[in-house]
Write a protein that holds these residues in place. Structure first.
Motif, PDB file in Angstrom:
ATOM      1  N   ALA A   7     -22.853 -27.527 -77.985  1.00 32.51           N
ATOM      2  CA  ALA A   7     -22.189 -28.064 -79.165  1.00 32.51           C
ATOM      3  C   ALA A   7     -22.615 -27.242 -80.390  1.00 32.51           C
ATOM      4  N   PRO A   8     -21.791 -27.153 -81.449  1.00 34.48           N
ATOM      5  CA  PRO A   8     -20.529 -27.876 -81.617  1.00 34.48           C
ATOM      6  C   PRO A   8     -19.357 -27.194 -80.900  1.00 34.48           C
ATOM      7  N   ILE A   9     -18.365 -28.005 -80.549  1.00 31.87           N
ATOM      8  CA  ILE A   9     -17.158 -27.516 -79.891  1.00 31.87           C
ATOM      9  C   ILE A   9     -15.954 -28.013 -80.684  1.00 31.87           C
ATOM     10  N   LYS A  10     -15.029 -27.126 -80.983  1.00 27.85           N
ATOM     11  CA  LYS A  10     -13.835 -27.506 -81.745  1.00 27.85           C
ATOM     12  C   LYS A  10     -12.692 -27.863 -80.806  1.00 27.85           C
ATOM     13  N   LYS A  11     -11.892 -28.842 -81.200  1.00 24.87           N
ATOM     14  CA  LYS A  11     -10.702 -29.188 -80.440  1.00 24.87           C
ATOM     15  C   LYS A  11      -9.768 -27.985 -80.407  1.00 24.87           C
ATOM     16  N   GLY A  12      -9.288 -27.644 -79.216  1.00 26.88           N
ATOM     17  CA  GLY A  12      -8.413 -26.485 -79.065  1.00 26.88           C
ATOM     18  C   GLY A  12      -9.151 -25.185 -78.816  1.00 26.88           C
ATOM     19  N   GLU A  13     -10.483 -25.213 -78.822  1.00 27.85           N
ATOM     20  CA  GLU A  13     -11.282 -24.010 -78.563  1.00 27.85           C
ATOM     21  C   GLU A  13     -11.069 -23.539 -77.126  1.00 27.85           C
ATOM     22  N   LYS A  14     -10.893 -22.237 -76.971  1.00 28.59           N
ATOM     23  CA  LYS A  14     -10.671 -21.685 -75.634  1.00 28.59           C
ATOM     24  C   LYS A  14     -11.977 -21.687 -74.849  1.00 28.59           C
ATOM     25  N   ILE A  15     -11.933 -22.299 -73.682  1.00 23.97           N
ATOM     26  CA  ILE A  15     -13.110 -22.406 -72.828  1.00 23.97           C
ATOM     27  C   ILE A  15     -13.015 -21.440 -71.636  1.00 23.97           C
ATOM     28  N   GLY A  16     -11.795 -21.023 -71.317  1.00 23.60           N
ATOM     29  CA  GLY A  16     -11.572 -20.127 -70.183  1.00 23.60           C
ATOM     30  C   GLY A  16     -10.081 -19.985 -69.949  1.00 23.60           C
ATOM     31  N   THR A  17      -9.692 -19.676 -68.715  1.00 21.55           N
ATOM     32  CA  THR A  17      -8.276 -19.541 -68.373  1.00 21.55           C
ATOM     33  C   THR A  17      -7.965 -20.300 -67.091  1.00 21.55           C
ATOM     34  N   GLU A  51     -13.408 -32.888 -72.316  1.00 22.77           N
ATOM     35  CA  GLU A  51     -12.272 -32.658 -71.414  1.00 22.77           C
ATOM     36  C   GLU A  51     -11.633 -31.309 -71.716  1.00 22.77           C
ATOM     37  N   ILE A  52     -11.160 -30.655 -70.659  1.00 23.54           N
ATOM     38  CA  ILE A  52     -10.444 -29.384 -70.810  1.00 23.54           C
ATOM     39  C   ILE A  52      -9.094 -29.494 -70.127  1.00 23.54           C
ATOM     40  N   ALA A  53      -8.116 -28.740 -70.633  1.00 23.35           N
ATOM     41  CA  ALA A  53      -6.766 -28.767 -70.060  1.00 23.35           C
ATOM     42  C   ALA A  53      -6.032 -27.491 -70.447  1.00 23.35           C
ATOM     43  N   THR A  54      -4.893 -27.256 -69.832  1.00 21.26           N
ATOM     44  CA  THR A  54      -4.120 -26.045 -70.107  1.00 21.26           C
ATOM     45  C   THR A  54      -3.461 -26.125 -71.485  1.00 21.26           C
ATOM     46  N   LYS A  55      -3.495 -25.038 -72.206  1.00 21.42           N
ATOM     47  CA  LYS A  55      -2.910 -24.994 -73.547  1.00 21.42           C
ATOM     48  C   LYS A  55      -1.394 -24.924 -73.489  1.00 21.42           C
ATOM     49  N   GLU A  56      -0.866 -24.288 -72.433  1.00 22.74           N
ATOM     50  CA  GLU A  56       0.579 -24.123 -72.287  1.00 22.74           C
ATOM     51  C   GLU A  56       0.993 -24.503 -70.875  1.00 22.74           C
ATOM     52  N   TYR A  95      -9.248 -22.488 -61.981  1.00 23.47           N
ATOM     53  CA  TYR A  95      -9.912 -22.343 -63.272  1.00 23.47           C
ATOM     54  C   TYR A  95     -10.869 -21.150 -63.275  1.00 23.47           C
ATOM     55  N   HIS A  96     -10.930 -20.480 -64.424  1.00 26.47           N
ATOM     56  CA  HIS A  96     -11.922 -19.431 -64.664  1.00 26.47           C
ATOM     57  C   HIS A  96     -12.604 -19.752 -65.997  1.00 26.47           C
ATOM     58  N   ILE A  97     -13.778 -20.398 -65.938  1.00 27.45           N
ATOM     59  CA  ILE A  97     -14.506 -20.766 -67.145  1.00 27.45           C
ATOM     60  C   ILE A  97     -15.253 -19.542 -67.678  1.00 27.45           C
ATOM     61  N   ASP A  98     -15.202 -19.354 -68.988  1.00 24.23           N
ATOM     62  CA  ASP A  98     -15.893 -18.239 -69.634  1.00 24.23           C
ATOM     63  C   ASP A  98     -17.412 -18.444 -69.509  1.00 24.23           C
ATOM     64  N   LYS A  99     -18.056 -17.627 -68.693  1.00 23.84           N
ATOM     65  CA  LYS A  99     -19.486 -17.777 -68.422  1.00 23.84           C
ATOM     66  C   LYS A  99     -20.349 -17.553 -69.664  1.00 23.84           C
ATOM     67  N   ASP A 100     -19.831 -16.768 -70.618  1.00 25.17           N
ATOM     68  CA  ASP A 100     -20.595 -16.508 -71.839  1.00 25.17           C
ATOM     69  C   ASP A 100     -20.740 -17.763 -72.696  1.00 25.17           C
ATOM     70  N   LYS A 101     -19.898 -18.765 -72.430  1.00 27.75           N
ATOM     71  CA  LYS A 101     -19.961 -20.004 -73.207  1.00 27.75           C
ATOM     72  C   LYS A 101     -20.896 -21.045 -72.565  1.00 27.75           C
ATOM     73  N   LEU A 102     -21.400 -20.747 -71.373  1.00 28.82           N
ATOM     74  CA  LEU A 102     -22.227 -21.712 -70.650  1.00 28.82           C
ATOM     75  C   LEU A 102     -23.703 -21.326 -70.693  1.00 28.82           C
ATOM     76  N   ASN A 103     -24.580 -22.331 -70.724  1.00 29.22           N
ATOM     77  CA  ASN A 103     -26.010 -22.050 -70.608  1.00 29.22           C
ATOM     78  C   ASN A 103     -26.382 -21.962 -69.133  1.00 29.22           C
ATOM     79  N   LEU A 128      -7.423 -22.247 -71.145  1.00 30.19           N
ATOM     80  CA  LEU A 128      -8.005 -23.573 -70.954  1.00 30.19           C
ATOM     81  C   LEU A 128      -8.697 -23.938 -72.251  1.00 30.19           C
ATOM     82  N   VAL A 129      -8.358 -25.091 -72.838  1.00 29.94           N
ATOM     83  CA  VAL A 129      -8.913 -25.428 -74.150  1.00 29.94           C
ATOM     84  C   VAL A 129      -9.548 -26.816 -74.148  1.00 29.94           C
TER      85      VAL A 129
END
Length: 445
Positions: free
Chosen positions: A372-382, A334-339, A357-365, A407-408
């Motif tokens: 994986a692995p993915i850390k809780k609170g890791e930034k996925i996009g904005t 799950e992803i959600a806004t950090k603030e 949403y703007h997902i960071d394309k560099d993080k996607l295959n 977006l984390v």
């Protein structure tokens, strides 16, 4: 006849009520289009989000006169913050600073030659009643010379991202008035230049990085060299009867300016009920007009806008609340806004705001999955705040007309163990092999 008379009186009464209602309405500047600001250039900005809520010719470069001193204040406060100087550091004024201070045609009350002055004394003289000699003395203390200080001013302006600026001295005077003391490396006939947008961004950074600046700009009066001097900002609650008409509740800064070339200008800030705005008016016709036009801006701001939390921290778009995960112990995260998103919202327009949403394309295959692995609170996009209404003036920040938050990931997703990954690889192999065989067999028929 009586019925007709009663009917006529009824219509007359309705008309009178309507007229009274219109006449009795206070100024509220219902729309930006009706906000007739008598200034060459003007801007109004929400001091928390940086959202511009009104502008008029905001990108014209004009002489800012003593509004220049906002940058000088910023650099002095930076020097104090870094420990280079402190409020009790003392300095003596140079011949140059003294000569400017002694000239009655310039702002100031006059400095005493050979007298040691504390930084706090000089700063108050600069911020409260715009003393030019005090400003030069501080510039020389911080940088060794006004020429070096000017280099710092331009460097800091670039770092802040001011879109339109040129600093040639610390005070806002025209260089041609400085005689043989023109700062090294500057044109003897040059003037400082700022756009209203740049002045507002400078003010934004000043009160954000150094909120203590408002402790001084809100002072109505102070004593200097044995004299009582008053703040040149008439919108503060002055005691003088003739100035009370300009008082506007909540105003606590920032800087006035005037030269023949610049006209009368003012960068102001006001705070009411936790909502702060920054305003700039440039090249008005009189001392009074710069404050009257600023009042129009503030009335428009507080009559039409409310600071609202539009989307809370942890907000999720319903159809985009998860992202698929590859090689993890979970298939999705799950992803959600950090603030939270907070902005000045025009009354009745809350529903005109949404999120994109703007997902960071560099993080996607290639399959659109996070690895994986993915850390809780890791930034996925904005997440971007989107306004679907009219008259969107954007934001004060350079090259960025968007308000975004991170977006984390809401949970951690561990990488699957080697055995499960191997089984998955084998499964994928046979799945691909089987598919290939099926395709081959289909090709026979």
């Amino acid at each position: 006849m009586k019925h007709k008379l009663q009917k006529g009186l009824s219509f007359l009464l309705i008309a009178l009520v309507m007229m009274t209602t219109v006449i009795a309405q206070p100024f509220s500047a219902k729309a930006a289009g009706s906000l007739n600001i008598e200034a060459e250039s003007a801007i109004l900005v929400d001091a928390e989000s940086g959202k511009i809520v009104y502008s008029k010719n905001p990108d014209i470069k004009l002489p800012p006169a003593s509004m220049t001193k906002m940058m000088s204040e910023y650099l002095v406060l930076e020097a104090i913050k870094s420990g280079k100087i402190d409020w009790d550091t003392t300095t003596q004024v140079s011949n140059y600073a003294y000569s400017i201070s002694a000239d009655s045609t310039f702002s100031g009350i006059g400095l005493t030659k050979g007298k040691p002055y504390k930084v706090k004394e000089l700063y108050k003289a600069m911020a409260i009643f715009s003393d030019n000699g005090a400003t030069i003395a501080l510039a020389e203390l911080v940088a060794g010379s006004e020429g070096n200080f000017v280099k710092m001013m331009n460097k800091t302006a670039k770092e802040m991202g001011l879109p339109d600026y040129k600093f040639v001295n610390s005070t806002g005077l025209s260089n041609k008035w400085l005689g043989d003391n023109v700062p090294e490396g500057t044109d003897p006939n040059a003037n400082n230049l700022l756009s209203a947008r740049s002045a507002a961004l400078l003010a934004f950074n000043l009160i954000k990085d150094h909120p203590e600046a408002l402790d001084y700009t809100s002072m109505i009066e102070t004593k200097f060299e044995g004299y009582k001097v008053e703040n040149l900002n008439w919108m503060l609650p002055h005691k003088a009867t003739y100035l009370k008409q300009f008082h506007y509740k909540g105003v606590d800064g920032l800087k006035t300016g005037y030269t023949d070339l610049a006209g009368y200008c003012f960068t102001g800030t006001v705070e009411r009920n936790g909502q702060r705005f920054i305003s700039v008016v440039m090249k008005t016709k009189s001392k009074a007009e710069r404050f009257q036009e600023t009042e129009k801006l503030y009335e428009y701001a507080f009559s039409n806008f409310e600071s609202k939390k539009l989307f809370s921290k942890g907000y999720q778009l319903k159809d985009k609340s998860t992202i698929p995960v590859s090689k993890g112990k979970k298939d999705t995260v799950e992803i959600a806004t950090k603030e939270a998103f907070k902005a000045p919202v025009k009354k009745g327009e809350k529903k005109k705001y949404g999120i994109k949403y703007h997902i960071d394309k560099d993080k996607l295959n290639k399959d659109g999955e996070l690895a994986a692995p993915i850390k809780k609170g890791e930034k996925i996009g904005t997440a971007e705040l989107v306004y679907k209404g009219d008259a969107d003036y954007g934001y004060i920040f350079p090259g960025d007309d968007k308000q975004t938050v991170a977006l984390v990931a809401q949970d951690s997703v561990e990488k699957d163990n080697w055995f499960m990954l191997t089984l998955g690889s084998i499964g994928n192999f046979f799945s691909d092999l089987f598919g290939s065989i099926v395709d081959t067999v289909k090709g026979w028929f």
